[in-house]
Design a protein around this motif. Structure first.
Motif, short mmCIF file in Angstrom:
data_model
loop_
_atom_site.label_atom_id
_atom_site.label_comp_id
_atom_site.label_asym_id
_atom_site.label_seq_id
_atom_site.Cartn_x
_atom_site.Cartn_y
_atom_site.Cartn_z
N ASP A 123 -17.12 -10.60 19.38
CA ASP A 123 -18.31 -10.99 20.48
C ASP A 123 -17.40 -11.71 21.61
OD1 ASP A 123 -19.97 -12.04 22.14
OD2 ASP A 123 -21.49 -12.61 20.43
N THR A 124 -17.29 -11.01 22.66
CA THR A 124 -16.54 -11.55 24.04
C THR A 124 -17.10 -12.90 24.51
OG1 THR A 124 -17.45 -9.82 25.22
CG2 THR A 124 -15.19 -9.46 24.40
N ASP A 125 -18.44 -13.02 24.17
CA ASP A 125 -19.30 -14.18 24.84
C ASP A 125 -18.91 -15.50 24.17
OD1 ASP A 125 -20.52 -12.63 26.78
OD2 ASP A 125 -22.04 -12.13 25.42
N LEU A 126 -18.19 -15.39 22.78
CA LEU A 126 -17.93 -16.72 22.24
C LEU A 126 -16.27 -17.02 22.33
CD1 LEU A 126 -19.85 -15.78 18.79
CD2 LEU A 126 -20.64 -17.01 20.58
N ASP A 127 -16.17 -18.39 22.17
CA ASP A 127 -14.82 -18.76 22.11
C ASP A 127 -14.30 -19.11 20.67
OD1 ASP A 127 -15.67 -21.19 21.58
OD2 ASP A 127 -15.36 -22.06 23.56
N ILE A 128 -13.20 -19.37 20.50
CA ILE A 128 -12.82 -19.32 19.11
C ILE A 128 -13.64 -20.55 18.19
CG2 ILE A 128 -10.78 -21.06 19.78
CD1 ILE A 128 -11.23 -18.21 16.64
N SER A 129 -13.82 -21.56 18.94
CA SER A 129 -14.54 -22.70 18.31
C SER A 129 -15.89 -22.13 17.93
CB SER A 129 -14.66 -23.83 19.13
OG SER A 129 -15.36 -23.39 20.19
N GLN A 130 -16.57 -21.15 18.59
CA GLN A 130 -18.16 -20.65 18.54
C GLN A 130 -17.94 -19.82 17.52
OE1 GLN A 130 -18.36 -19.60 22.69
NE2 GLN A 130 -20.21 -21.05 22.78
N LYS A 131 -16.91 -19.00 17.42
CA LYS A 131 -16.75 -17.94 16.43
C LYS A 131 -16.57 -18.65 14.99
CE LYS A 131 -14.96 -14.42 19.37
NZ LYS A 131 -14.06 -13.65 19.83
N LEU A 132 -15.59 -19.69 14.94
CA LEU A 132 -15.66 -20.24 13.64
C LEU A 132 -16.88 -21.11 13.19
CD1 LEU A 132 -12.16 -22.19 14.24
CD2 LEU A 132 -12.48 -20.48 12.66
N VAL A 133 -17.59 -21.53 13.99
CA VAL A 133 -19.02 -22.30 13.76
C VAL A 133 -19.82 -21.25 13.22
CG1 VAL A 133 -20.98 -23.54 14.43
CG2 VAL A 133 -18.76 -23.96 15.28
N GLN A 134 -20.09 -20.13 13.90
CA GLN A 134 -20.90 -18.98 13.45
C GLN A 134 -20.66 -18.30 12.14
OE1 GLN A 134 -22.66 -16.61 16.27
NE2 GLN A 134 -22.67 -17.66 17.87
N SER A 135 -19.36 -18.35 11.95
CA SER A 135 -18.53 -17.73 10.87
C SER A 135 -18.76 -18.62 9.65
CB SER A 135 -17.12 -17.35 10.85
OG SER A 135 -17.17 -16.32 12.09
N ALA A 153 -10.52 -11.01 9.98
CA ALA A 153 -11.38 -10.72 11.15
C ALA A 153 -11.09 -11.88 12.39
CB ALA A 153 -12.94 -10.64 10.94
N LEU A 154 -10.86 -13.09 11.80
CA LEU A 154 -10.96 -14.05 13.01
C LEU A 154 -9.37 -14.31 13.20
CD1 LEU A 154 -13.44 -16.47 11.54
CD2 LEU A 154 -13.66 -15.31 13.79
N ARG A 155 -8.46 -13.86 12.39
CA ARG A 155 -6.86 -14.10 12.40
C ARG A 155 -6.34 -13.85 13.86
NH1 ARG A 155 -2.38 -15.19 8.93
NH2 ARG A 155 -0.39 -13.92 9.88
N PRO A 156 -6.73 -12.73 14.40
CA PRO A 156 -6.18 -12.29 15.64
C PRO A 156 -6.35 -13.40 16.81
CG PRO A 156 -6.83 -10.43 14.76
CD PRO A 156 -7.51 -11.53 13.80
N GLU A 157 -7.71 -13.96 16.78
CA GLU A 157 -7.78 -14.89 17.98
C GLU A 157 -7.56 -16.21 17.52
OE1 GLU A 157 -11.59 -15.85 20.99
OE2 GLU A 157 -11.87 -14.43 19.47
N ILE A 158 -7.40 -16.64 16.16
CA ILE A 158 -6.74 -17.83 15.82
C ILE A 158 -5.16 -17.68 16.22
CG2 ILE A 158 -5.98 -19.06 13.84
CD1 ILE A 158 -8.54 -18.34 12.50
N GLU A 159 -4.55 -16.81 16.06
CA GLU A 159 -3.10 -16.77 16.59
C GLU A 159 -3.11 -16.81 18.21
OE1 GLU A 159 0.88 -13.90 16.55
OE2 GLU A 159 -1.33 -12.91 16.02
N GLN A 160 -4.07 -16.13 18.87
CA GLN A 160 -4.03 -16.13 20.37
C GLN A 160 -4.44 -17.35 20.94
OE1 GLN A 160 -7.06 -13.49 21.99
NE2 GLN A 160 -6.44 -13.82 24.18
N HIS A 161 -5.21 -18.38 20.23
CA HIS A 161 -5.42 -19.81 20.56
C HIS A 161 -4.97 -20.79 19.51
CE1 HIS A 161 -7.69 -18.08 23.94
NE2 HIS A 161 -8.28 -17.31 23.01
N LEU A 162 -3.80 -20.67 19.06
CA LEU A 162 -3.22 -21.29 18.01
C LEU A 162 -3.48 -22.88 18.09
CD1 LEU A 162 -1.62 -20.59 15.44
CD2 LEU A 162 0.38 -20.93 16.46
#
Length: 271
Positions: A123-135, A153-162
């Motif tokens: 979901d491109t409308d969510l940042d990593i913090s929102q994705k973590l919370v929703q997950s 599923a979340l690892r690529p963006e975790i790496e992008q915003h390490l």
């Protein structure tokens, strides 16, 4: 009605040995898998065709089953990702993303819940913090398969915003749920399993100390194993870091929990 012995089964050891009646129920989304063998045995095309109409997603079936069928070397993990990606592409423009996520994340089928992880991760409308919370509910899922799919599923963006991810995940090391604590290390392992390496943590594993330090004496074996595996990963590129950290931990916290982590962490270096 599903027989009681179906729910109480231990699960076959080989895919070809999964009973026909069990496989049929798995492919219709009526029961969850009970082990890795069953998870690997699920036919994603059959499952999607059997369950998506009742969730109002029938018009996505053809595109999804075609994409799954086009894999040259299909795997359960790859098929899960493909279904999630196709479903996200279908639901985003039609405004049905939230509805699909609600249906899938609450479904009895763990395979279907696995698809839900990608609807959040993509979901491109969510940042990593929102994705973590929703997950969070998926990260804490009682089924082993979902817990593996969600960090993948979340690892690529975790790496992008390490840096931001490490700061957020370090707070989760204090959670009472061992599944959530374990996610903090499993999702950031420098090498990991079935996934792209995080080069930054291979070279500078000390960046993850805000996650590692609070878990050095964790009472959960599930968490201990993950922390040990994280450090074993790091030992292959930064043996100095792992050796020094383990020596310090042994001095600061000489209990059995830390000892188990250290033993697992040093297993490659001691070969």
């Amino acid at each position: 009605m599903i027989e009681k012995d179906i729910y109480n089964r231990k699960g076959a050891r080989k895919v070809q040995d999964v009973p026909t009646d069990v496989l049929d129920l798995l492919n219709r989304g009526r029961i969850p898998t009970v082990n890795l063998t069953e998870w690997l045995a699920v036919d994603h095309r059959q499952l999607v065709a059997a369950t998506f109409p009742e969730m109002g997603l029938g018009d996505s079936i053809e595109a999804i089953t075609t994409a799954v069928g086009q894999q040259k070397k299909p795997t359960a993990m790859a098929s899960t990702k493909i279904v999630g990606q196709c479903l996200y592409t279908h639901c985003r423009p039609s405004g049905t993303l939230a509805l699909a996520l609600d249906h899938l994340s609450r479904h009895v089928s763990d395979t279907l819940r696995g698809y839900a992880t990608y609807l959040i991760a993509l979901d491109t409308d969510l940042d990593i913090s929102q994705k973590l919370v929703q997950s969070r509910s998926l990260i804490a899922d009682t089924h082993f398969g979902i817990r593996e799919v969600v960090w993948m599923a979340l690892r690529p963006e975790i790496e992008q915003h390490l840096e931001k991810s490490i700061a957020l995940l370090s707070q989760w090391t204090q959670e009472s749920d061992e599944n959530i604590r374990r996610f903090t290390t499993e999702s950031t392992r420098p090498r990991g399993v079935w996934c792209k390496h995080i080069e930054a943590l291979k070279e500078q594993p000390e960046r993850a100390l805000p996650i590692l330090e609070p878990l050095k004496s964790d009472t959960s074996k599930y968490v201990q194993d993950s922390v040990g595996n994280w450090l074993n990963d790091a030992s292959k590129s930064r043996p100095d870091f792992v050796t020094e950290l383990c020596a310090r931990w042994q001095s600061e916290s000489p209990g059995p929990e830390t000892g188990k982590i250290i033993k697992r962490a040093l297993r490659t270096l001691k070969k």
